[in-house]
Design an enzyme around this catalytic site. Structure first.
Site, PDB file in Angstrom:
ATOM      1  NE  ARG A  11      -2.350  -1.484   3.673  1.00  0.00           N
ATOM      2  CZ  ARG A  11      -1.656  -0.403   4.376  1.00  0.00           C
ATOM      3  NH1 ARG A  11      -1.648   1.224   3.964  1.00  0.00           N
ATOM      4  NH2 ARG A  11      -1.294  -0.429   5.915  1.00  0.00           N
ATOM      5  CE  LYS A  13      -6.753  -3.490   5.417  1.00  0.00           C
ATOM      6  NZ  LYS A  13      -6.295  -4.387   5.271  1.00  0.00           N
ATOM      7  CG  HIS A  32      -7.349  -3.346  10.634  1.00  0.00           C
ATOM      8  ND1 HIS A  32      -5.800  -3.522  10.603  1.00  0.00           N
ATOM      9  CD2 HIS A  32      -7.359  -4.835   9.113  1.00  0.00           C
ATOM     10  CE1 HIS A  32      -4.694  -3.905  10.084  1.00  0.00           C
ATOM     11  NE2 HIS A  32      -5.629  -4.283   9.110  1.00  0.00           N
ATOM     12  CB  SER A  49       0.142  -5.014   8.344  1.00  0.00           C
ATOM     13  OG  SER A  49       0.321  -6.065   7.102  1.00  0.00           O
ATOM     14  CE  LYS A  65      -5.329  -7.245  10.329  1.00  0.00           C
ATOM     15  NZ  LYS A  65      -3.973  -7.265  10.364  1.00  0.00           N
ATOM     16  CB  THR A  66      -4.379 -14.038   7.176  1.00  0.00           C
ATOM     17  OG1 THR A  66      -5.202 -12.566   7.141  1.00  0.00           O
ATOM     18  CG2 THR A  66      -5.030 -15.007   6.762  1.00  0.00           C
ATOM     19  CG  ASP A  78      -8.177  -7.204   6.985  1.00  0.00           C
ATOM     20  OD1 ASP A  78      -7.234  -7.337   7.813  1.00  0.00           O
ATOM     21  OD2 ASP A  78      -7.872  -6.619   6.250  1.00  0.00           O
ATOM     22  NE  ARG A 120      -0.323  -8.941   2.131  1.00  0.00           N
ATOM     23  CZ  ARG A 120      -1.471  -8.586   2.940  1.00  0.00           C
ATOM     24  NH1 ARG A 120      -2.591  -9.333   3.407  1.00  0.00           N
ATOM     25  NH2 ARG A 120      -0.621  -7.972   3.934  1.00  0.00           N
TER      26      ARG A 120
HETATM   27  P1  ATP Z   1      -2.510  -7.791   7.340  1.00  0.00           P
HETATM   28  O1  ATP Z   1      -3.181  -7.410   7.837  1.00  0.00           O
HETATM   29  O2  ATP Z   1      -1.454  -7.608   6.726  1.00  0.00           O
HETATM   30  O3  ATP Z   1      -3.248  -9.174   7.032  1.00  0.00           O
HETATM   31  P2  ATP Z   1      -1.761 -10.175   9.456  1.00  0.00           P
HETATM   32  O4  ATP Z   1      -1.801  -9.317  10.425  1.00  0.00           O
HETATM   33  O5  ATP Z   1      -3.251 -10.700   8.796  1.00  0.00           O
HETATM   34  O6  ATP Z   1      -1.606  -9.003   8.245  1.00  0.00           O
HETATM   35  P3  ATP Z   1      -1.027 -12.897   8.924  1.00  0.00           P
HETATM   36  O7  ATP Z   1      -0.736 -12.332   7.648  1.00  0.00           O
HETATM   37  O8  ATP Z   1      -1.262 -14.274   9.451  1.00  0.00           O
HETATM   38  O9  ATP Z   1      -0.989 -11.177   9.170  1.00  0.00           O
HETATM   39  O10 ATP Z   1       0.546 -12.809   8.719  1.00  0.00           O
HETATM   40  C1  ATP Z   1       1.382 -13.327  10.487  1.00  0.00           C
HETATM   41  C2  ATP Z   1       2.855 -13.966   9.632  1.00  0.00           C
HETATM   42  O11 ATP Z   1       3.523 -13.917  10.276  1.00  0.00           O
HETATM   43  C3  ATP Z   1       2.331 -14.773   8.977  1.00  0.00           C
HETATM   44  O12 ATP Z   1       3.388 -15.506   7.910  1.00  0.00           O
HETATM   45  C4  ATP Z   1       3.229 -16.370   9.538  1.00  0.00           C
HETATM   46  O13 ATP Z   1       3.652 -17.591   9.349  1.00  0.00           O
HETATM   47  C5  ATP Z   1       3.945 -15.775  11.012  1.00  0.00           C
HETATM   48  N1  ATP Z   1       3.867 -16.165  11.558  1.00  0.00           N
HETATM   49  C6  ATP Z   1       5.169 -15.866  12.618  1.00  0.00           C
HETATM   50  N2  ATP Z   1       5.077 -16.412  13.981  1.00  0.00           N
HETATM   51  C7  ATP Z   1       3.850 -16.495  13.961  1.00  0.00           C
HETATM   52  C8  ATP Z   1       3.039 -16.513  15.248  1.00  0.00           C
HETATM   53  N3  ATP Z   1       3.004 -16.891  16.708  1.00  0.00           N
HETATM   54  N4  ATP Z   1       1.952 -15.901  14.970  1.00  0.00           N
HETATM   55  C9  ATP Z   1       1.062 -15.511  13.911  1.00  0.00           C
HETATM   56  N5  ATP Z   1       1.740 -15.255  13.365  1.00  0.00           N
HETATM   57  C10 ATP Z   1       3.323 -15.700  13.116  1.00  0.00           C
HETATM   58 MN    MN Z   2      -4.207 -10.563   7.166  1.00  0.00          MN
END
Ligand code: ATP
Ligand code: MN
Length: 547
Positions: free
Chosen positions: A69, A212, A232, A251, A255-256, A270, A335
């Site tokens: 972004r 977004k 969020h 980010s 979350k995902t 998300d 992604r």
């Molecule tokens: P966005 O808002 O950009 O979508 P997000 O909060 O959804 O971000 P995720 O896509 O879940 O973030 O990314 C978390 C990343 O961190 C993943 O690549 C995951 O494999 C890695 N990771 C490593 N250790 C951990 C942990 N303990 N808990 C969660 N994720 C972890």
């Molecule tokens: Mn996500």
């Protein structure tokens, strides 16, 4: 020979004619495809530069120069209907209606030169009471497939009776803004106009801008018109008890990853809303980070990457078309966008008619100071929600290559249309009404910092902590207090090594060094909170770190 189907064709034609009229298109040069199926979008997309099909069946597309972004290029049109509500400042920079006219026309001019245009008519918001009708007009088949996956796909009947959209996205991202246009600071612009209920994108092909952008629109419409809180966060629900958990986080905080839990129903990964009835997802798909993705660690997400999914900016083997998820040559922010039903435990429709029982604030702390889990008092939740601390890791935003501490209020500052305190107050009211438990979870480094060569909290331990929250055992655990931040950390959690839980006692470089690191982080918190000092209540102020 393809057979001809006539159902819903009349409406499709009239929408097409309307777009033709609006853009003043000559009939010969352009075909318009509305809500085209994945197979058709694949065929068109394969003519776009570098686009291929992955061995798993997903479409691999590239967003060009921008692979994240561009928050600095986001603008809100200054006009009388919204200007007293919008939170003006670095997040929402104003642009004039004149600039809007110029950029909208520039986008339309570009779209007029294309052979194919795509329309995606779909919904944002799973609750029929609050959903909005969104129209996306774009020129890349990959963008159309992305938004088909990310919005809520209408049924045949809903599409036939779609009518006028509530909000339209004009995506001419392949074409730059003119730097000489007033208010422009680069060749990219993402402009939202709340009066016209339209958005224009120029100079960035990163597909996440569309999703977004709509999120920002929901951050405006829901609280202003419906007293509904936009979040969020991801959300999931217990299969047996129906208990809802929200995972807030910036980010890369998880979350995902953490919401995709085979033992729980996935509501969304998300963007959510919390209404008087419960929680609903805004989107119809998920947008997962793919860097270092593996079938072993994240099987649900790995298996969702198949025909119909869009893989962005990944590297693959030229012979086998197998994706190399460990390759970050193009970007750390690789992604995949897939329809939510590709996750086996997805709950369709994506809403829960009960209120959250557990609220989790996710942070990815590269300083290693924060514990893997802490129980939060209601005042601490407010303090940490308003602060929105994490370490920005390389990836989602252009130009971030090293972890840097960052504070992003409501864990979503770039998307807030209104002042953060407005959302924080709504959250406080909802939490006290529905008596939710709250925890802070650090999915980042713990016990030693990123720069000292420490390790990120292994995913399996974070998952074990979540299991303990969901089976109720963490609420019953014994707690001890961490200095300065005054966080309550459990002394034991099933399945988690004891020494991980309290970083103060187990800091790799000794307790004295820990105290130094904790003070450093605490001063950043204190400094950041100064901007909210006059708006926060004394008990919330007292819930922050005390130096
Ligand atoms: P966005 O808002 O950009 O979508 P997000 O909060 O959804 O971000 P995720 O896509 O879940 O973030 O990314 C978390 C990343 O961190 C993943 O690549 C995951 O494999 C890695 N990771 C490593 N250790 C951990 C942990 N303990 N808990 C969660 N994720 C972890
Ligand atoms: Mn996500």
């Amino acid at each position: 020979m393809p057979s001809k189907s006539n159902s819903a064709a009349t409406d499709a034609i009239s929408v097409e004619q309307k777009i033709r009229r609006e853009l003043n298109l000559s009939k010969e040069v352009i075909t318009i495809r509305r809500n085209a199926p994945a197979a058709v979008l694949y065929e068109d997309a394969l003519h776009e530069r570098k686009t291929v099909i992955a061995s798993s069946g997903a479409l691999i597309a590239y967003s060009g120069e921008k692979t994240g972004r561009s928050p600095k290029d986001k603008r809100i049109v200054e006009e009388e209907t919204s200007k007293d509500n919008v939170w003006w400042g670095p997040v929402n920079k104003p642009c004039s209606e004149r600039t809007w006219e110029i950029n909208r026309e520039r986008a339309a001019d570009y779209l007029r030169t294309r052979d194919h245009l795509y329309i995606v008519d779909a919904f944002a918001g799973w609750d029929p009471k609050y959903r909005i009708k969104v129209r996306v007009v774009c020129a890349r088949a990959y963008h159309a497939l992305f938004m088909t996956n990310m919005l809520i796909r209408p049924s045949k009947e809903e599409l036939a009776n779609f009518g006028e959209p509530d909000f339209t996205v004009w995506n001419a991202g392949q074409f730059p803004a003119n730097m000489h246009t007033q208010d422009m600071s680069s060749k990219s612009t993402i402009e939202i106009n709340f009066k016209a209920m339209e958005m224009v994108i120029l100079g960035t092909e990163y597909a996440g801008e569309m999703k977004k952008g709509i999120f920002t629109v929901m951050f405006y419409l829901m609280p202003v018109h419906h007293n509904v809180l936009t979040l969020h966060s991801s959300a999931n629900q217990g299969i047996k008890n129906g208990d809802v958990t929200l995972f807030f986080g910036l980010s890369g905080t998880g979350k995902t990853t953490l919401s995709a839990d085979p033992h729980r129903l996935l509501i969304g990964d998300d963007e959510h809303c919390w209404s008087d009835q419960g929680v609903f997802n805004i989107e119809g798909g998920c947008y997962a980070k793919c860097i270092n993705l593996s079938a072993e660690k994240e099987p649900e997400i790995f298996d969702a990457i198949r025909f119909g999914s869009v893989l962005e900016n990944v590297a693959y083997d030229e012979k086998s078309h197998e994706v190399d998820y460990d390759d970050s040559t193009i970007t750390e922010n690789t992604r995949c966008a897939y329809p939510i039903e590709y996750i086996p435990s997805a709950k369709i429709p994506c809403l829960a008619d009960s209120h959250p029982k557990n609220i989790i604030l996710l942070t990815c702390d590269a300083s290693g100071v924060l514990p893997p889990v802490a129980k939060l008092s209601p005042e601490q939740v407010m303090y940490h929600f308003i602060s929105g601390y994490t370490s920005k890791m390389a990836g989602t935003e252009q130009g971030v290559t090293e972890p840097e501490p960052t504070f992003s209020s409501c864990f979503g500052q770039p998307f807030l249309a209104l002042h953060p305190i407005r959302y924080a107050k709504m959250l406080a009211a909802k939490m006290s009404e529905h008596k939710a438990n709250a925890y802070l979870i650090n999915t980042g480094w713990t016990g030693s910092s990123y720069v000292s060569g420490g390790k990120r909290c292994p995913l399996k331990y974070t998952r074990a902590i979540l299991d303990a929250i969901h089976d109720g055992s963490l609420a019953q655990a014994n707690y001890e207090s961490l200095p300065i931040f005054n966080l309550e950390v459990p002394t034991a959690v099933n399945g988690v090594p004891h020494e991980l839980l309290n970083p103060a006692k187990n800091w790799a470089q000794g307790e004295a060094k820990y105290n130094g690191a904790v003070s450093n982080l605490a001063s950043l918190f204190v400094e950041n909170f100064k901007i909210y000092q006059d708006k926060a209540t004394p008990d919330v102020l007292a819930a922050g770190p005390i130096l």
